[in-house]
Design a protein around this motif. Structure first.
Motif, short mmCIF file in Angstrom:
data_model
loop_
_atom_site.label_atom_id
_atom_site.label_comp_id
_atom_site.label_asym_id
_atom_site.label_seq_id
_atom_site.Cartn_x
_atom_site.Cartn_y
_atom_site.Cartn_z
N LEU A 74 0.92 -1.11 0.08
CA LEU A 74 0.16 -0.03 0.00
C LEU A 74 0.94 1.22 0.12
CD1 LEU A 74 -2.74 1.19 0.07
CD2 LEU A 74 -2.57 0.96 2.63
N VAL A 75 1.94 1.23 0.88
CA VAL A 75 2.70 2.39 0.74
C VAL A 75 3.67 2.47 -0.50
CG1 VAL A 75 5.05 3.23 1.79
CG2 VAL A 75 3.06 2.48 3.26
N ALA A 76 4.00 1.61 -1.34
CA ALA A 76 4.48 1.47 -2.53
C ALA A 76 3.64 2.12 -3.48
CB ALA A 76 5.10 0.04 -2.87
N ILE A 77 2.48 1.73 -3.49
CA ILE A 77 1.36 2.05 -4.43
C ILE A 77 1.25 3.63 -4.12
CG2 ILE A 77 -1.00 2.09 -5.18
CD1 ILE A 77 -0.64 -0.94 -4.64
N LEU A 78 1.19 4.06 -2.91
CA LEU A 78 0.73 5.57 -2.95
C LEU A 78 1.90 6.50 -3.12
CD1 LEU A 78 -0.86 7.44 -1.38
CD2 LEU A 78 -0.12 7.04 0.98
N ALA A 79 3.13 5.91 -2.72
CA ALA A 79 4.49 6.71 -3.12
C ALA A 79 4.58 6.77 -4.71
CB ALA A 79 5.56 6.09 -2.68
N THR A 80 4.22 5.76 -5.45
CA THR A 80 4.50 5.84 -6.82
C THR A 80 3.28 6.76 -7.37
OG1 THR A 80 4.88 3.42 -7.01
CG2 THR A 80 4.16 4.25 -8.63
N THR A 81 2.26 6.85 -6.68
CA THR A 81 1.13 7.85 -7.37
C THR A 81 1.43 9.09 -6.82
OG1 THR A 81 -0.74 5.90 -6.76
CG2 THR A 81 -1.48 8.00 -7.10
N LEU A 82 1.98 9.36 -5.92
CA LEU A 82 2.25 10.64 -5.28
C LEU A 82 3.44 11.48 -6.34
CD1 LEU A 82 2.05 10.61 -1.65
CD2 LEU A 82 0.43 11.59 -3.03
N PHE A 83 4.44 10.65 -6.71
CA PHE A 83 5.49 10.98 -7.38
C PHE A 83 5.58 10.88 -8.85
CE2 PHE A 83 7.16 10.09 -2.82
CZ PHE A 83 7.51 11.43 -2.81
N SER A 84 4.53 10.39 -9.39
CA SER A 84 4.32 10.15 -10.82
C SER A 84 3.90 11.36 -11.75
CB SER A 84 3.30 9.16 -11.20
OG SER A 84 1.95 9.32 -10.66
N GLY A 85 3.43 12.50 -10.92
CA GLY A 85 3.17 13.79 -11.49
C GLY A 85 4.35 14.24 -12.32
N SER A 86 5.44 14.35 -11.92
CA SER A 86 6.76 14.71 -12.70
C SER A 86 6.71 13.89 -13.94
CB SER A 86 7.68 14.72 -11.75
OG SER A 86 8.22 13.57 -11.31
N ILE A 87 6.47 12.74 -13.75
CA ILE A 87 6.68 11.96 -15.15
C ILE A 87 5.55 12.27 -16.14
CG2 ILE A 87 6.39 9.59 -15.83
CD1 ILE A 87 7.35 8.63 -13.21
N LEU A 88 4.51 12.71 -15.94
CA LEU A 88 3.49 13.05 -16.48
C LEU A 88 3.56 14.55 -17.25
CD1 LEU A 88 0.56 11.16 -14.91
CD2 LEU A 88 1.87 10.33 -16.95
N ALA A 89 4.79 15.08 -17.13
CA ALA A 89 4.97 16.66 -17.36
C ALA A 89 4.49 16.78 -19.00
CB ALA A 89 6.23 17.05 -17.13
N GLY A 90 4.17 17.61 -19.42
CA GLY A 90 3.92 17.94 -20.76
C GLY A 90 5.09 17.79 -21.81
N ALA A 91 4.83 17.28 -22.92
CA ALA A 91 5.78 17.06 -24.35
C ALA A 91 5.18 17.42 -25.33
CB ALA A 91 5.87 15.19 -24.11
N TYR A 92 6.03 18.06 -26.22
CA TYR A 92 5.84 18.67 -27.14
C TYR A 92 6.42 17.96 -28.54
CZ TYR A 92 4.23 22.11 -24.02
OH TYR A 92 3.50 22.96 -23.04
#
Length: 69
Positions: free
Chosen positions: A7-25
């Motif tokens: 559960l902690v691993a899933i929560l950490a992955t979810t919280l820190f995945s925002g930077s991975i989804l940054a915009g691309a052009y």
């Protein structure tokens, strides 16, 4: 305790995945060369924004024309 670790691993992955989804052009110059970058394209290039969640493209020149009207 064993059930808490996944559960902690899933929560950490979810919280820190925002930077991975940054915009691309996707930028295309006058010669037809295509480049992909994290910053918006230069004005003289044709630009499309890539939605990292869905993989879809948004043509930014069409969006700009819509906003002008």
């Amino acid at each position: 305790m064993k059930s808490v670790q996944p559960l902690v691993a899933i929560l950490a992955t979810t919280l820190f995945s925002g930077s991975i989804l940054a915009g691309a052009y996707k930028c295309t110059d006058e010669e037809g060369n295509i480049s992909y970058q994290s910053a918006p394209c230069a004005k003289e290039n044709t630009a499309a924004e890539i939605n990292m969640k869905t993989g879809g493209l948004t043509d930014l020149s069409i969006e700009q024309k819509k906003n002008e009207l």
